[in-house]
Write a protein that holds these residues in place. Sequence first.
Motif, PDB file in Angstrom:
ATOM      1  N   LEU A   1       0.574  -1.256  -0.295  1.00  0.00           N
ATOM      2  CA  LEU A   1       0.178   0.121  -0.087  1.00  0.00           C
ATOM      3  C   LEU A   1       1.028   1.276  -0.190  1.00  0.00           C
ATOM      4  O   LEU A   1       0.522   2.204   0.080  1.00  0.00           O
ATOM      5  N   LEU A   2       2.598   1.372   0.061  1.00  0.00           N
ATOM      6  CA  LEU A   2       3.198   1.973   0.083  1.00  0.00           C
ATOM      7  C   LEU A   2       3.745   2.422  -1.270  1.00  0.00           C
ATOM      8  O   LEU A   2       3.824   1.130  -1.382  1.00  0.00           O
ATOM      9  N   ALA A   3       4.033   3.633  -1.693  1.00  0.00           N
ATOM     10  CA  ALA A   3       5.362   4.018  -2.884  1.00  0.00           C
ATOM     11  C   ALA A   3       6.515   4.343  -2.260  1.00  0.00           C
ATOM     12  O   ALA A   3       5.671   5.247  -1.841  1.00  0.00           O
ATOM     13  N   GLU A   4       7.686   4.609  -2.923  1.00  0.00           N
ATOM     14  CA  GLU A   4       8.611   5.657  -2.573  1.00  0.00           C
ATOM     15  C   GLU A   4       8.124   6.720  -3.158  1.00  0.00           C
ATOM     16  O   GLU A   4       7.538   7.054  -4.160  1.00  0.00           O
ATOM     17  N   SER A   5       8.547   7.370  -2.194  1.00  0.00           N
ATOM     18  CA  SER A   5       8.741   8.508  -3.277  1.00  0.00           C
ATOM     19  C   SER A   5       9.381   8.956  -3.466  1.00  0.00           C
ATOM     20  O   SER A   5      10.808   9.742  -2.905  1.00  0.00           O
ATOM     21  N   PRO A   6       9.874  10.712  -4.482  1.00  0.00           N
ATOM     22  CA  PRO A   6      11.441  11.637  -4.518  1.00  0.00           C
ATOM     23  C   PRO A   6      11.304  12.567  -3.164  1.00  0.00           C
ATOM     24  O   PRO A   6      12.204  13.501  -3.350  1.00  0.00           O
ATOM     25  N   THR A   7      10.408  12.730  -2.616  1.00  0.00           N
ATOM     26  CA  THR A   7      10.522  14.244  -1.905  1.00  0.00           C
ATOM     27  C   THR A   7      11.873  13.823  -0.359  1.00  0.00           C
ATOM     28  O   THR A   7      12.236  12.894  -0.272  1.00  0.00           O
ATOM     29  N   PRO A   8      12.557  14.504  -0.965  1.00  0.00           N
ATOM     30  CA  PRO A   8      13.918  14.816   0.084  1.00  0.00           C
ATOM     31  C   PRO A   8      13.848  15.176   1.426  1.00  0.00           C
ATOM     32  O   PRO A   8      13.120  16.554   1.819  1.00  0.00           O
ATOM     33  N   TYR A   9      14.304  14.790   2.193  1.00  0.00           N
ATOM     34  CA  TYR A   9      14.478  15.284   3.529  1.00  0.00           C
ATOM     35  C   TYR A   9      15.886  14.465   4.587  1.00  0.00           C
ATOM     36  O   TYR A   9      15.338  13.102   4.435  1.00  0.00           O
TER      37      TYR A   9
ATOM     38  N   ALA B   1      18.996  16.187  10.998  1.00  0.00           N
ATOM     39  CA  ALA B   1      20.039  16.102  11.691  1.00  0.00           C
ATOM     40  C   ALA B   1      20.338  15.557  12.122  1.00  0.00           C
ATOM     41  O   ALA B   1      21.774  14.877  12.594  1.00  0.00           O
ATOM     42  N   TRP B   2      20.130  15.044  12.819  1.00  0.00           N
ATOM     43  CA  TRP B   2      20.150  13.849  13.561  1.00  0.00           C
ATOM     44  C   TRP B   2      19.634  11.666  13.728  1.00  0.00           C
ATOM     45  O   TRP B   2      20.657  11.420  14.362  1.00  0.00           O
ATOM     46  N   LYS B   3      18.676  11.829  12.750  1.00  0.00           N
ATOM     47  CA  LYS B   3      18.142  10.689  12.179  1.00  0.00           C
ATOM     48  C   LYS B   3      19.145  10.933  11.136  1.00  0.00           C
ATOM     49  O   LYS B   3      19.402   9.195  10.503  1.00  0.00           O
ATOM     50  N   GLY B   4      19.265  11.040  10.152  1.00  0.00           N
ATOM     51  CA  GLY B   4      19.751  10.770   9.036  1.00  0.00           C
ATOM     52  C   GLY B   4      18.912  10.910   7.928  1.00  0.00           C
ATOM     53  O   GLY B   4      17.382  11.509   8.049  1.00  0.00           O
ATOM     54  N   GLU B   5      19.014  10.532   6.592  1.00  0.00           N
ATOM     55  CA  GLU B   5      18.426  10.484   5.100  1.00  0.00           C
ATOM     56  C   GLU B   5      16.685   9.843   5.392  1.00  0.00           C
ATOM     57  O   GLU B   5      16.939   8.476   5.762  1.00  0.00           O
ATOM     58  N   CYS B   6      15.835  10.308   5.354  1.00  0.00           N
ATOM     59  CA  CYS B   6      14.273   9.865   5.565  1.00  0.00           C
ATOM     60  C   CYS B   6      14.230   9.954   4.169  1.00  0.00           C
ATOM     61  O   CYS B   6      14.515   9.971   2.759  1.00  0.00           O
ATOM     62  N   GLN B   7      13.352   8.813   3.675  1.00  0.00           N
ATOM     63  CA  GLN B   7      12.395   8.135   2.816  1.00  0.00           C
ATOM     64  C   GLN B   7      11.252   8.689   2.990  1.00  0.00           C
ATOM     65  O   GLN B   7      10.650   7.304   4.287  1.00  0.00           O
ATOM     66  N   TYR B   8      11.070   8.655   2.396  1.00  0.00           N
ATOM     67  CA  TYR B   8       9.240   8.811   2.169  1.00  0.00           C
ATOM     68  C   TYR B   8       8.139   8.466   1.301  1.00  0.00           C
ATOM     69  O   TYR B   8       8.871   7.986   0.222  1.00  0.00           O
ATOM     70  N   TYR B   9       6.449   7.757   1.514  1.00  0.00           N
ATOM     71  CA  TYR B   9       6.306   6.538   1.153  1.00  0.00           C
ATOM     72  C   TYR B   9       4.789   7.709   1.089  1.00  0.00           C
ATOM     73  O   TYR B   9       4.104   7.802   2.166  1.00  0.00           O
ATOM     74  N   SER B  10       4.049   7.543  -0.223  1.00  0.00           N
ATOM     75  CA  SER B  10       2.975   7.898  -0.226  1.00  0.00           C
ATOM     76  C   SER B  10       1.720   6.404  -0.515  1.00  0.00           C
ATOM     77  O   SER B  10       2.200   5.621  -1.259  1.00  0.00           O
ATOM     78  N   ILE B  11       0.969   6.807   0.416  1.00  0.00           N
ATOM     79  CA  ILE B  11      -0.423   5.862   0.609  1.00  0.00           C
ATOM     80  C   ILE B  11      -0.909   5.753  -0.545  1.00  0.00           C
ATOM     81  O   ILE B  11      -1.084   6.818  -1.040  1.00  0.00           O
TER      82      ILE B  11
ATOM     83  N   ASP C   1       3.124  11.643   0.734  1.00  0.00           N
ATOM     84  CA  ASP C   1       3.981  12.010   1.873  1.00  0.00           C
ATOM     85  C   ASP C   1       3.587  11.654   2.744  1.00  0.00           C
ATOM     86  O   ASP C   1       3.788  12.183   4.306  1.00  0.00           O
ATOM     87  N   LYS C   2       2.487  10.847   3.231  1.00  0.00           N
ATOM     88  CA  LYS C   2       1.997  10.396   4.718  1.00  0.00           C
ATOM     89  C   LYS C   2       3.113   8.351   5.506  1.00  0.00           C
ATOM     90  O   LYS C   2       2.874   8.969   6.576  1.00  0.00           O
ATOM     91  N   ALA C   3       3.910   8.766   4.516  1.00  0.00           N
ATOM     92  CA  ALA C   3       5.189   8.075   5.376  1.00  0.00           C
ATOM     93  C   ALA C   3       6.245   7.956   5.536  1.00  0.00           C
ATOM     94  O   ALA C   3       6.379   8.583   4.173  1.00  0.00           O
ATOM     95  N   TRP C   4       7.204   7.293   6.373  1.00  0.00           N
ATOM     96  CA  TRP C   4       8.317   7.531   6.074  1.00  0.00           C
ATOM     97  C   TRP C   4       8.837   6.923   7.065  1.00  0.00           C
ATOM     98  O   TRP C   4       8.702   6.217   7.998  1.00  0.00           O
ATOM     99  N   ALA C   5       9.871   6.714   6.943  1.00  0.00           N
ATOM    100  CA  ALA C   5      11.097   6.138   7.441  1.00  0.00           C
ATOM    101  C   ALA C   5      12.693   6.250   7.259  1.00  0.00           C
ATOM    102  O   ALA C   5      13.229   7.413   6.667  1.00  0.00           O
TER     103      ALA C   5
END
Length: 100
Positions: free
Chosen positions: A36-44, A47-57, A66-70
Motif C-alpha cells: 500500500l506504500l510507494a516510495e516518494s522522491p521527496t528529499p529530507y 539533522a540527528w536521524k539521517g536521510e529519510c525515505q518518504y512513502y505515498s499511500i 508523503d503520508k509515511a516515512w522511514a
Amino acid sequence: MRATMNGVVLADAPEDRLLKIEGNWYFPPDTVDFSLLAESPTPYTCAWKGECQYYSIVHGDDVLADKAWAYPHPYPSAFDRVGTDFSGYVAFDRSVSVSE
C-alpha cells in the motif's frame, strides 16, 4: 497498535514492538503492508536521524503523497539517542489513525 487510513490497515503490531520517537509511533518493517506504500522522491534529511525515505499511500486510484516515512540507514549516533536500531521502521502522518 494499528495504523489505518479510510478503513485500510497500513500496519499492525503489538505496542511493545513499536518505538515512539518525537511523538510519532514507528512500526517495525515486517508489520507494515508495503503493497500500500510507494516510495516518494521527496528529499529530507534529519539533522540527528539521517536521510529519510518518504512513502505515498496508494489504495485503488487514491495516492496520498508523503503520508509515511522511514530512515533506512539512520546515523549510528541516532541509535544511542533512541536506544535501539530503528532502521526501516515506518511512521505515519497525523492524518493516519494510530490506535489500539
